[in-house]
Design an enzyme around this catalytic site. Structure first.
Site, mmCIF file in Angstrom:
data_model
loop_
_atom_site.group_PDB
_atom_site.id
_atom_site.type_symbol
_atom_site.label_atom_id
_atom_site.label_comp_id
_atom_site.label_asym_id
_atom_site.label_seq_id
_atom_site.Cartn_x
_atom_site.Cartn_y
_atom_site.Cartn_z
ATOM 1 N N HIS A 446 0.660 -1.183 0.038
ATOM 2 C CA HIS A 446 -0.011 0.040 -0.074
ATOM 3 C C HIS A 446 0.882 1.229 0.021
ATOM 4 C CE1 HIS A 446 -3.041 2.823 2.017
ATOM 5 N NE2 HIS A 446 -3.062 2.790 0.657
ATOM 6 N N GLU A 458 2.860 0.517 3.331
ATOM 7 C CA GLU A 458 2.557 -0.720 4.156
ATOM 8 C C GLU A 458 2.623 -2.012 3.547
ATOM 9 O OE1 GLU A 458 -0.750 1.396 7.021
ATOM 10 O OE2 GLU A 458 -1.531 0.890 5.027
#
Length: 653
Positions: A446, A458
């Site tokens: 992410h 992430e």
């Protein structure tokens, strides 16, 4: 006459050759970079005493200082010692001792030449400036500068005065106040470096010539020094304060203001500037800001230890050429990878290619570098790049069924060992992976918008994933210069989970009639990089609504928020949202008066801090440290507070 024998200490190697030139090499043991630890400085004191003796007896005609590390010259002082050094009973004497040592080097009657390659930062640059002449390798790996301001301090080994002596007051102060790392050509232009060479192996030859010719660096010209004269220095200092205030408040980041105060006192006398360093520096080192910034530094460095050895990533395939997908593809190409970018047709891919070219032009100095990067980024509407890619990243609309369909279509085409990843911002991985024959292959990567600026990725772990798969994902993030934080698959993951209550709470207050300008100003006064309403516009109201719905916070029908979305006013990307946007900046009205903006900001940020505690308690991240660094890197949460968990523990949030 027989040359003196070589002398090796723990951190230094020294020998003289038949020409009576001394060769001093720094090589910090057990480390990939050189640092100036207290032990290294004590050893250097002993060596300098020897230089003085040898020079007096005519057995040494000059010294060339080089590095034994491939990574560079000296990365600065040893930051791991800073906590112990912040003790007021220790630090002043240590600074004075180093000042005296560098003055002895500068006072040697024989030339001392520094040969620089790679990193020459902080204390390393201060040592180089104490030498009489500086030579640097003119390549892209050489970086010269004073990053101390990023740790809540400023140069303390004499670098303030010596940089002003060499570069002039305005240029030197600008380098120190911004923490900017200079390329060798820029450093040469500012007189911090005297000569450039093409290759590292030329440093010894040029160092030898500099000693034999007794070369000595010249100071900045009088025209530059004039800006430090008493009649103009106060005005120059005030202008510097105005520039710093645009980015940092004195109560949050005292170091740049303390440096400007020091300049205003002593800027016309570089020796007095050095003497004044001690009294100005000592209070900063033990301040809460510097303590928290050191913690953030070590947490950030800790993320780099997740790299899996032997993993190489040469080809990336990105599915989805929207803002996120296109910018991920462009960033990977900028980092040197071959990238194929897929979408339904060229009309959808072309805007992403145009944005990529703007990025490359901004980041690269030469046209051929831009052209080479564009060649690495290929439009691929048919998805032929999937089969050859080491990493496949999906970055399409946040709809479960669309993502499932894409992964079902590519699962049988990817090669063994390739990373299969989704850039979903909120959908749990297990739900997407249900459509796959091998759900354990899908991980989350992410990214955050804007991709080129925000360092966090992430790395999302589902209950299907192995340690190996997650390790490869983290290693890829590091390979493209990002900071990976591993989080468990859960609605909103870490950053969006904690951001949404904060942003939606502020939106709700605006819906009730409070000033959006006041709320944004209060958040900035607390220490956030921008306010929650401006942030919602930056993220995009449609994205905000989608994430909010995933997290169980649907946007109320009939609200101003819902109305803006219905009208296509989605924030910065459409030119209007809660604010009207021009040239990428929000047009704001007057901010109403408030008796305590920072207290209001603390109140606004409380939902973010509360939710971070909940996320840590649920095990979405492994510990509070990872939560703090993840939220700082992903949201810009006030670094000087050390992260939401540290701020809560300190009673500051």
């Amino acid at each position: 006459m027989i040359a003196p024998q070589a002398t090796d200490t723990k951190h230094w190697r020294f020998h003289t050759d038949v020409e009576k030139i001394g060769w001093l090499t720094i090589d910090t043991p057990g480390a990939s970079v050189n640092t100036l630890s207290r032990e290294a400085i004590m050893e250097l004191e002993t060596l300098v005493a020897r230089f003085e003796d040898l020079a007096s007896s005519g057995e040494l005609i000059g010294v060339v200082l080089l590095s034994g590390k491939d990574s560079g010259f000296i990365a600065g002082a040893d930051i791991s010692e800073f906590d112990a050094m912040s003790d007021f009973s220790v630090l002043p004497e240590a600074l004075k001792r180093t000042h005296a040592l560098f003055s002895r080097i500068e006072g040697l009657r024989i030339p001392v030449v520094a040969g620089v390659h790679g990193f020459c930062l902080g204390g390393g640059l201060e040592l180089a400036l104490a030498c009489h002449y500086r030579i640097a390798v003119n390549d892209d790996k050489t970086r010269i500068g004073f990053p101390e301001v990023n740790l809540g301090i400023f140069p303390g080994f004499g670098g303030t005065g010596r940089s002003i002596r060499q570069a002039g007051p305005v240029d030197a102060m600008q380098i120190m106040l911004t923490g900017k790392m200079l390329r060798p050509g820029a450093a040469r232009g500012l007189n911090l470096v005297d000569k450039l060479v093409r290759h590292r192996d030329m440093l010894r030859w040029e160092g030898r010539k500099a000693v034999l010719q007794k070369r000595k660096s010249s100071e900045a010209p009088l025209a530059k020094k004039a800006l430090a004269l008493p009649l103009v220095r106060e005005a120059v200092a005030n202008q510097m304060r105005k520039q710093v205030a645009k980015k940092a408040r004195r109560e949050h980041y005292p170091a740049p203001y303390a440096l400007i105060d020091l300049f205003e006192q002593h800027g016309d006398d570089w020796r007095a500037m050095i003497r004044g360093e001690v009294d100005a520096f000592v209070p900063l080192m033990g301040s809460p800001t510097a303590t928290n910034l050191r913690r953030v530094f070590f947490l950030s460095e800790g993320l780099k230890k997740q790299k899996v050895r032997g993993e190489r990533f040469a080809r990336v395939h990105v599915i989805g050429a929207g803002v996120m997908g296109g910018d991920i593809a462009a960033w990977c190409a900028y980092r040197g990878m071959a990238v194929t970018l897929q979408d339904l047709d060229m009309d959808r891919i072309k805007p992403a290619l145009d944005r990529a070219k703007k990025l490359f032009k901004k980041r690269y100095k030469k046209k051929h570098e831009v052209d080479a990067a564009m060649l690495r980024l290929t439009a691929d509407p048919k998805g032929t790049g999937v089969a050859r890619a080491d990493v496949i990243i999906e970055a399409v609309v946040e709809k479960l069924e669309v993502k499932q369909s894409i992964f079902k279509g590519v699962e049988g085409k990817i090669k063994d060992g390739a990373i299969l990843a989704t850039n979903t911002s909120s959908i749990e991985l297990e739900r997407i992976a249900e459509a796959l024959d091998k759900p354990e292959r899908l991980i989350g990567l992410h990214f955050f918008n804007p991709v080129a600026q925000l360092p966090l990725v992430e790395v999302i772990r589902s209950r299907f994933n192995s340690d190996e798969a997650i390790g490869k994902g983290a290693s890829f993030a590091l390979a493209i210069g990002k900071s990976p934080v591993v989080v468990k698959s859960a609605p909103g993951f870490l950053v969006n989970r904690v951001l949404m209550p904060y942003m939606l709470g502020a939106v709700e207050r605006v819906e009730k009639g409070e000033s959006k300008e006041l709320l944004d100003a209060a958040a900035v006064a607390f220490g956030m990089p921008m306010g929650p309403i401006e942030l919602m516009d930056t993220v995009g109201l449609d994205v905000g609504k989608s994430v909010a719905s995933e997290l169980g916070h649907p946007v109320p029908e009939g609200s101003r928020f819902a109305q803006l979305i219905a009208e296509g006013k989605l924030g910065r990307k459409t030119g209007e949202g809660f604010y009207r946007w021009e040239k990428g900046k929000p047009i704001k009205g007057e901010t109403p008066n408030h008796p305590d903006l920072a207290a209001l900001g603390k109140e606004l940020v409380r939902p973010l801090v509360d939710t971070t505690e909940v996320v840590v308690g649920e095990g979405v991240v492994a510990n509070a440290d990872l939560a703090d660094i993840g939220v700082i890197l992903g949201t810009g949460f006030a670094p000087f507070l050390g992260g939401p968990m540290r701020a809560r523990a300190d009673g500051r949030a």
